[in-house]
Design a protein around this motif. Structure first.
Motif, PDB file in Angstrom:
ATOM      1  N   LYS A  40       0.721  -1.381  -0.168  1.00 26.27           N
ATOM      2  CA  LYS A  40      -0.018   0.015   0.062  1.00 26.27           C
ATOM      3  C   LYS A  40       0.810   1.337  -0.030  1.00 26.27           C
ATOM      4  CE  LYS A  40      -2.664  -0.265   3.714  1.00 26.27           C
ATOM      5  NZ  LYS A  40      -3.749  -0.074   4.644  1.00 26.27           N
ATOM      6  N   LYS A  41       1.963   0.978   1.014  1.00 25.85           N
ATOM      7  CA  LYS A  41       2.901   2.313   0.998  1.00 25.85           C
ATOM      8  C   LYS A  41       3.635   2.461  -0.223  1.00 25.85           C
ATOM      9  CE  LYS A  41       6.196   4.480   3.985  1.00 25.85           C
ATOM     10  NZ  LYS A  41       6.766   4.327   5.386  1.00 25.85           N
ATOM     11  N   GLN A  42       4.378   1.389  -0.767  1.00 27.69           N
ATOM     12  CA  GLN A  42       5.221   1.400  -1.870  1.00 27.69           C
ATOM     13  C   GLN A  42       4.761   1.760  -3.327  1.00 27.69           C
ATOM     14  OE1 GLN A  42       8.231   1.148  -0.923  1.00 27.69           O
ATOM     15  NE2 GLN A  42       9.357   1.238  -3.028  1.00 27.69           N
ATOM     16  N   ILE A  43       3.399   1.025  -3.508  1.00 24.47           N
ATOM     17  CA  ILE A  43       2.953   1.301  -5.052  1.00 24.47           C
ATOM     18  C   ILE A  43       1.935   2.023  -4.940  1.00 24.47           C
ATOM     19  CG2 ILE A  43       2.288  -0.069  -6.942  1.00 24.47           C
ATOM     20  CD1 ILE A  43       3.828  -2.465  -5.987  1.00 24.47           C
ATOM     21  N   LYS A  44       1.573   3.145  -5.787  1.00 23.45           N
ATOM     22  CA  LYS A  44       0.549   4.198  -5.823  1.00 23.45           C
ATOM     23  C   LYS A  44      -0.521   3.554  -6.906  1.00 23.45           C
ATOM     24  CE  LYS A  44      -0.847   8.760  -5.664  1.00 23.45           C
ATOM     25  NZ  LYS A  44      -0.649  10.499  -6.054  1.00 23.45           N
ATOM     26  N   TRP A  45      -1.364   3.384  -6.549  1.00 21.47           N
ATOM     27  CA  TRP A  45      -2.617   3.032  -7.807  1.00 21.47           C
ATOM     28  C   TRP A  45      -2.586   4.505  -8.678  1.00 21.47           C
ATOM     29  CZ3 TRP A  45      -8.822   3.437  -7.159  1.00 21.47           C
ATOM     30  CH2 TRP A  45      -9.207   3.057  -8.170  1.00 21.47           C
ATOM     31  N   ASN A  46      -2.598   3.915  -9.878  1.00 27.77           N
ATOM     32  CA  ASN A  46      -2.863   5.227 -10.962  1.00 27.77           C
ATOM     33  C   ASN A  46      -4.311   5.332 -11.222  1.00 27.77           C
ATOM     34  OD1 ASN A  46      -3.465   3.109 -12.563  1.00 27.77           O
ATOM     35  ND2 ASN A  46      -1.509   2.969 -13.731  1.00 27.77           N
ATOM     36  N   ASN A  47      -5.345   4.921 -10.524  1.00 29.74           N
ATOM     37  CA  ASN A  47      -6.694   5.004 -10.817  1.00 29.74           C
ATOM     38  C   ASN A  47      -7.170   4.410 -12.035  1.00 29.74           C
ATOM     39  OD1 ASN A  47      -7.177   6.625  -8.453  1.00 29.74           O
ATOM     40  ND2 ASN A  47      -6.478   8.366  -9.327  1.00 29.74           N
ATOM     41  N   TYR A  48      -6.573   3.460 -12.455  1.00 30.75           N
ATOM     42  CA  TYR A  48      -6.970   2.840 -13.604  1.00 30.75           C
ATOM     43  C   TYR A  48      -7.299   1.245 -13.139  1.00 30.75           C
ATOM     44  CZ  TYR A  48      -5.634   6.241 -17.042  1.00 30.75           C
ATOM     45  OH  TYR A  48      -5.590   7.191 -17.870  1.00 30.75           O
ATOM     46  N   TYR A  49      -8.494   0.792 -13.510  1.00 33.62           N
ATOM     47  CA  TYR A  49      -8.972  -0.601 -13.241  1.00 33.62           C
ATOM     48  C   TYR A  49      -8.010  -1.785 -14.106  1.00 33.62           C
ATOM     49  CZ  TYR A  49     -13.067   0.929 -10.913  1.00 33.62           C
ATOM     50  OH  TYR A  49     -13.753   1.506  -9.934  1.00 33.62           O
ATOM     51  N   GLY A  50      -8.489  -2.843 -14.142  1.00 36.50           N
ATOM     52  CA  GLY A  50      -7.841  -3.706 -15.248  1.00 36.50           C
ATOM     53  C   GLY A  50      -7.492  -5.117 -14.430  1.00 36.50           C
ATOM     54  N   LYS A  51      -7.654  -6.019 -15.220  1.00 38.28           N
ATOM     55  CA  LYS A  51      -7.478  -7.628 -14.747  1.00 38.28           C
ATOM     56  C   LYS A  51      -5.892  -7.984 -14.940  1.00 38.28           C
ATOM     57  CE  LYS A  51      -9.837  -9.712 -18.481  1.00 38.28           C
ATOM     58  NZ  LYS A  51     -11.096  -8.465 -18.932  1.00 38.28           N
ATOM     59  N   SER A  66       8.942   2.270 -10.433  1.00 46.14           N
ATOM     60  CA  SER A  66       8.197   3.511 -10.593  1.00 46.14           C
ATOM     61  C   SER A  66       7.327   3.653  -9.503  1.00 46.14           C
ATOM     62  CB  SER A  66       7.314   3.471 -12.011  1.00 46.14           C
ATOM     63  OG  SER A  66       6.188   2.270 -11.822  1.00 46.14           O
ATOM     64  N   ARG A  67       6.916   2.540  -8.791  1.00 41.73           N
ATOM     65  CA  ARG A  67       6.022   2.716  -7.572  1.00 41.73           C
ATOM     66  C   ARG A  67       4.719   3.281  -7.984  1.00 41.73           C
ATOM     67  NH1 ARG A  67       9.142   5.672  -2.569  1.00 41.73           N
ATOM     68  NH2 ARG A  67       7.227   4.860  -1.813  1.00 41.73           N
ATOM     69  N   SER A  68       4.238   2.712  -9.057  1.00 40.72           N
ATOM     70  CA  SER A  68       2.999   3.192  -9.677  1.00 40.72           C
ATOM     71  C   SER A  68       2.300   1.847 -10.420  1.00 40.72           C
ATOM     72  CB  SER A  68       2.828   4.306 -10.489  1.00 40.72           C
ATOM     73  OG  SER A  68       1.837   4.423 -11.091  1.00 40.72           O
ATOM     74  N   ASP A  72      -7.195  -5.476  -1.122  1.00 38.40           N
ATOM     75  CA  ASP A  72      -6.976  -4.553  -2.243  1.00 38.40           C
ATOM     76  C   ASP A  72      -6.250  -3.639  -1.935  1.00 38.40           C
ATOM     77  OD1 ASP A  72      -7.046  -3.008  -4.197  1.00 38.40           O
ATOM     78  OD2 ASP A  72      -8.981  -2.668  -4.541  1.00 38.40           O
ATOM     79  N   ALA A  73      -5.070  -3.475  -2.317  1.00 41.43           N
ATOM     80  CA  ALA A  73      -3.814  -2.552  -1.684  1.00 41.43           C
ATOM     81  C   ALA A  73      -3.868  -1.243  -2.581  1.00 41.43           C
ATOM     82  CB  ALA A  73      -2.408  -3.259  -1.835  1.00 41.43           C
ATOM     83  N   THR A  74      -4.974  -1.003  -3.409  1.00 38.96           N
ATOM     84  CA  THR A  74      -4.983   0.222  -3.934  1.00 38.96           C
ATOM     85  C   THR A  74      -5.334   1.327  -3.036  1.00 38.96           C
ATOM     86  OG1 THR A  74      -7.299  -0.015  -4.776  1.00 38.96           O
ATOM     87  CG2 THR A  74      -5.589  -0.984  -6.359  1.00 38.96           C
ATOM     88  N   GLU A  75      -5.842   1.126  -1.970  1.00 42.10           N
ATOM     89  CA  GLU A  75      -6.542   2.142  -1.353  1.00 42.10           C
ATOM     90  C   GLU A  75      -5.637   2.073   0.088  1.00 42.10           C
ATOM     91  OE1 GLU A  75      -8.683   4.246  -1.872  1.00 42.10           O
ATOM     92  OE2 GLU A  75     -10.008   3.710  -3.696  1.00 42.10           O
ATOM     93  N   PRO A  76      -4.942   2.990   0.164  1.00 37.63           N
ATOM     94  CA  PRO A  76      -3.966   3.144   1.707  1.00 37.63           C
ATOM     95  C   PRO A  76      -4.752   3.323   2.878  1.00 37.63           C
ATOM     96  CG  PRO A  76      -3.217   4.803  -0.070  1.00 37.63           C
ATOM     97  CD  PRO A  76      -4.422   4.281  -0.341  1.00 37.63           C
ATOM     98  N   LEU A  77      -6.139   3.621   2.786  1.00 41.66           N
ATOM     99  CA  LEU A  77      -6.770   4.067   4.018  1.00 41.66           C
ATOM    100  C   LEU A  77      -7.660   2.790   4.532  1.00 41.66           C
ATOM    101  CD1 LEU A  77      -7.776   7.842   3.164  1.00 41.66           C
ATOM    102  CD2 LEU A  77      -5.945   6.769   4.772  1.00 41.66           C
ATOM    103  N   LEU A  78      -7.702   1.614   3.674  1.00 41.08           N
ATOM    104  CA  LEU A  78      -8.498   0.333   3.892  1.00 41.08           C
ATOM    105  C   LEU A  78      -7.535  -0.373   4.909  1.00 41.08           C
ATOM    106  CD1 LEU A  78      -9.972  -0.680   0.316  1.00 41.08           C
ATOM    107  CD2 LEU A  78     -11.309   0.259   2.664  1.00 41.08           C
ATOM    108  N   PRO A  79      -8.581  -1.043   6.077  1.00 42.21           N
ATOM    109  CA  PRO A  79      -7.724  -1.824   6.993  1.00 42.21           C
ATOM    110  C   PRO A  79      -7.392  -3.166   6.200  1.00 42.21           C
ATOM    111  CG  PRO A  79     -10.077  -1.471   7.601  1.00 42.21           C
ATOM    112  CD  PRO A  79      -9.693  -0.446   6.348  1.00 42.21           C
ATOM    113  N   PHE A  80      -6.638  -3.944   6.891  1.00 42.83           N
ATOM    114  CA  PHE A  80      -6.388  -5.513   6.190  1.00 42.83           C
ATOM    115  C   PHE A  80      -7.905  -6.124   6.178  1.00 42.83           C
ATOM    116  CE2 PHE A  80      -5.368  -9.834   6.654  1.00 42.83           C
ATOM    117  CZ  PHE A  80      -4.422 -10.072   6.242  1.00 42.83           C
ATOM    118  N   GLY A  81      -7.985  -6.546   5.036  1.00 44.54           N
ATOM    119  CA  GLY A  81      -9.532  -7.665   5.068  1.00 44.54           C
ATOM    120  C   GLY A  81     -10.912  -6.794   4.629  1.00 44.54           C
TER     121      GLY A  81
END
Length: 658
Positions: free
Chosen positions: A323-334, A346-348, A409-418
């Motif tokens: 969560k801290k190392q890789i920032k989500w670029n706001n794009y979905y995708g499988k 790139s941390r993204s 889902d590690a895209t949201e830094p403010l979400l707790p585990f699980g």
């Protein structure tokens, strides 16, 4: 909600003429103009009088490619200004690097009844423009001219598409009612499509006929099945709060290509088994290969896991690292857009890049991690009758520890585990394991949304109430509040905005705890001051006790709702107000004490107000014990909210005792 209408189109007996049911453009009648909307929906602002569409495959002589030709024709009656928006037309088209859909033969007119005759205003072709919405989507837009109360608009166009895997979907329902909606699909006899009807309403008519030699492939004439689908007097589909994608519930017919019998006698299958999808995903360089790259984390794990003691603490440490190392670029995708090394450097990354990296890191720590491909709430539910990989647009992680499993889902830094973001809570996902067959898993909220408000205050001689409001939130309530706070440059700026929005309450001091400690409850402590309403004299005081989280609007207003109420998660909100009064007061009027519930223990609302030993105490509880309520429970939810709102209109009246 879904019905399979047909799975093959080979054996049909009746000869028919093509396009027999279409109607002439511009043939407006007095009956069209005088159409009484009360016969279908007295509240309608506009009504589709008739719409007709056809779809057929056609060989492009210039390129030798098959094209899907879709023709659309509609006539709409507009009743008032609220219906004018029906004259603003948007036609989406899709493209890739080498192929794109094209809109052709577009014509549109407005008809107004003037001096006992219909006057046609033809739309200028210059009014049509194209907007590039994204790399893959364009929008053809136009507005019909000279719109007035009572206008009838009519337009038609042809859509030429290289994509015939999904035969053009036909939606019988839209945001206005329809008198007659008809769709005709000409399907070559050597093509087999899975045909699915979604929605609440049944077809008025359905026919299967034969159209001779509708297509010629490699010099071989091909007969077509002419499939006609008709729905009459179709109610408008009205969107309301707490629902997933409208496409899940609108009455519509969908087509998925199953197989093609080639002219040389061979068969090409398009509908695959899950074992085929499993192999494709696990061997794909942007999916399975990403999951396998445990080596990337080999040197990083010692520092990540240095303070862990068991598998659960290891999983939490890795989750927090990603969560801290890789920032989500706001794009979905499988599928990940980049390889795992590039994502880390790139941390993204997109959602897949972030969460497939999480799976690789968990696996590197010898934890049992799997991928879960899902369809987000706005993307609709997936077809479980046969695998369609394009139905899925997102991927999350699953880690199994002991007898428990956790979705991450590690895209949201403010979400707790699980706890997954609500966008991911949508029916079921498919678990993809590198070594085992895939399987379905329910996507449910890991926690309920919990909020507790406590006001401890006192009424002063000047008629003002001073005290402290303490708000504690957990689960989705805490996540949403943290996201709101993080929008501002600082917590102080957030509180300033909050203070400005609370017109009758002034915040004099504040403290917010655990903003970044997402595993802990979020706590807000505000010292506040607000005025009690003075009545006819100083001995009478009116106080509105519902200044915290007041319900002023019923979210459920439809006469009938044919789709579920989906809250995403169960919720629990509690409000406790304690106000110490000076001297002796009597409670003259108060909101009615309530204890109401939803059927089958679906939820409850409790309200109680007492005055004891100069302490005014109000206690309020609002609980929804389920995430999803069926359409037949809708009237109870509507009445539930109505009773709460009506009761919250009453103030407290305090009278000073002599």
């Amino acid at each position: 909600m879904k019905k399979i209408l047909a799975v093959t189109c080979f054996y049909l007996l009746i000869l028919s003429a093509a396009h027999a049911q279409n109607f002439n453009f511009g043939a407006i009648t007095y009956d069209d103009y005088e159409f009484n909307k009360k016969s279908i929906d007295s509240n309608a602002n506009a009504v589709v009088l008739k719409e007709y569409g056809t779809a057929a495959l056609q060989l492009d002589d210039a390129t030798g490619r098959l094209l899907l030709i879709f023709d659309y024709h509609v006539k709409i009656k507009i009743y008032n200004k609220e219906g004018f928006k029906q004259a603003n037309i948007v036609i989406p088209t899709y493209k890739d690097d080498s192929r794109e859909e094209l809109v052709q033969d577009l014509k549109a007119s407005t008809f107004n009844y003037v001096d006992n005759k219909f006057v046609e205003t033809v739309m200028d072709k210059k009014a049509v423009f194209t907007e590039n919405r994204s790399k893959y989507t364009s929008l053809t837009k136009f507005t019909l001219p000279n719109i007035k109360d009572g206008s009838i608009i009519e337009y038609s166009y042809r859509l030429v598409s290289p994509n015939y895997f999904n035969f053009k979907t036909w939606e019988f329902q839209s945001d206005i009612p329809k008198v007659h909606s008809e769709y005709v699909a000409y399907i070559p006899g050597n093509y087999t499509y899975n045909v699915t009807l979604r929605g609440f309403y049944k077809l008025s008519d359905q026919k299967a006929e034969l159209s001779r030699e509708c297509l010629r492939l490699n010099g071989v004439p091909i007969d077509c099945s002419k499939m006609t689908y008709v729905m009459k007097n179709v109610p408008a589909f009205l969107e309301e709060d707490y629902m997933t994608a409208p496409s899940n519930f609108k009455s519509a017919v969908y087509f998925e290509l199953s197989d093609i019998l080639m002219t040389n006698g061979s068969k090409q299958n398009f509908t695959k088994a899950w074992k085929d999808i499993d192999y494709e995903l696990t061997s794909d360089k942007n999916f399975g290969s990403h999951m396998k790259r445990k080596d990337v984390f080999k040197d990083l794990l010692p520092s990540i896991l240095q303070n862990t003691t068991d598998d659960l603490s290891k999983a939490k440490a890795i989750y927090n690292y990603i969560k801290k190392q890789i920032k989500w670029n706001n794009y979905y995708g499988k599928y990940s857009e980049e390889n795992i090394k590039t994502v880390l450097e790139s941390r993204s990354g997109n959602a897949a890049g972030v969460n497939l990296s999480l799976i690789a890191a968990l696996s590197a720590a010898d934890l049992d991690a799997e991928a879960v491909i899902i369809s987000t709430r706005e993307n609709g539910t997936v077809n479980k009758l046969y695998p369609i990989i394009s139905d899925f647009n997102y991927v999350v992680a699953k880690v199994n520890i002991g007898d428990k499993s956790y979705l991450l889902d590690a895209t949201e830094p403010l979400l707790p585990f699980g706890l997954l973001p609500l966008r991911c809570i949508n029916d079921q996902g498919r678990v993809i394991n590198l070594k085992k067959p895939s399987y379905w898993i329910d996507l449910k909220a890991g926690q309920k949304s919990t909020t507790n408000y406590i006001l401890n205050g006192k009424l002063n001689a000047d008629g003002k109430i001073t005290g402290t409001i303490t708000t504690t939130t957990l689960g989705y309530a805490a996540f949403n509040k943290r996201k709101e706070i993080k929008k501002y440059n600082s917590p102080d700026e957030y509180v300033e905005k909050l203070d400005a929005e609370l017109a009758k309450i002034s915040i004099t001091k504040q403290e917010i705890l655990n903003i970044d400690s997402v595993e802990k409850p979020l706590t807000e402590i505000y010292e506040v001051e607000f005025a009690a309403h003075d009545g006819m004299g100083k001995d009478l005081l009116y106080i509105n006790p519902f200044f915290i989280s007041r319900i002023s609007k019923n979210p459920f207003n439809l006469n009938e709702r044919t789709y579920p109420v989906d809250l995403g998660a169960a919720s629990d909100e509690r409000i406790s107000i304690i106000i110490t009064l000076p001297g002796n007061y009597q409670l003259q009027e108060k909101p009615q004490d309530l204890a109401i519930g939803l059927p089958l223990s679906g939820g409850r609302y409790l309200l109680q107000t007492t005055l004891t030993d100069n302490n005014l105490v109000l206690s309020q509880v609002l609980q929804f014990n389920k995430a999803i309520y069926a359409p037949e429970e809708y009237p109870y939810l509507k009445e539930f909210y109505s009773k709460i709102i009506q009761n919250q209109k009453t103030d407290l009246l305090l009278k000073k005792a002599n």
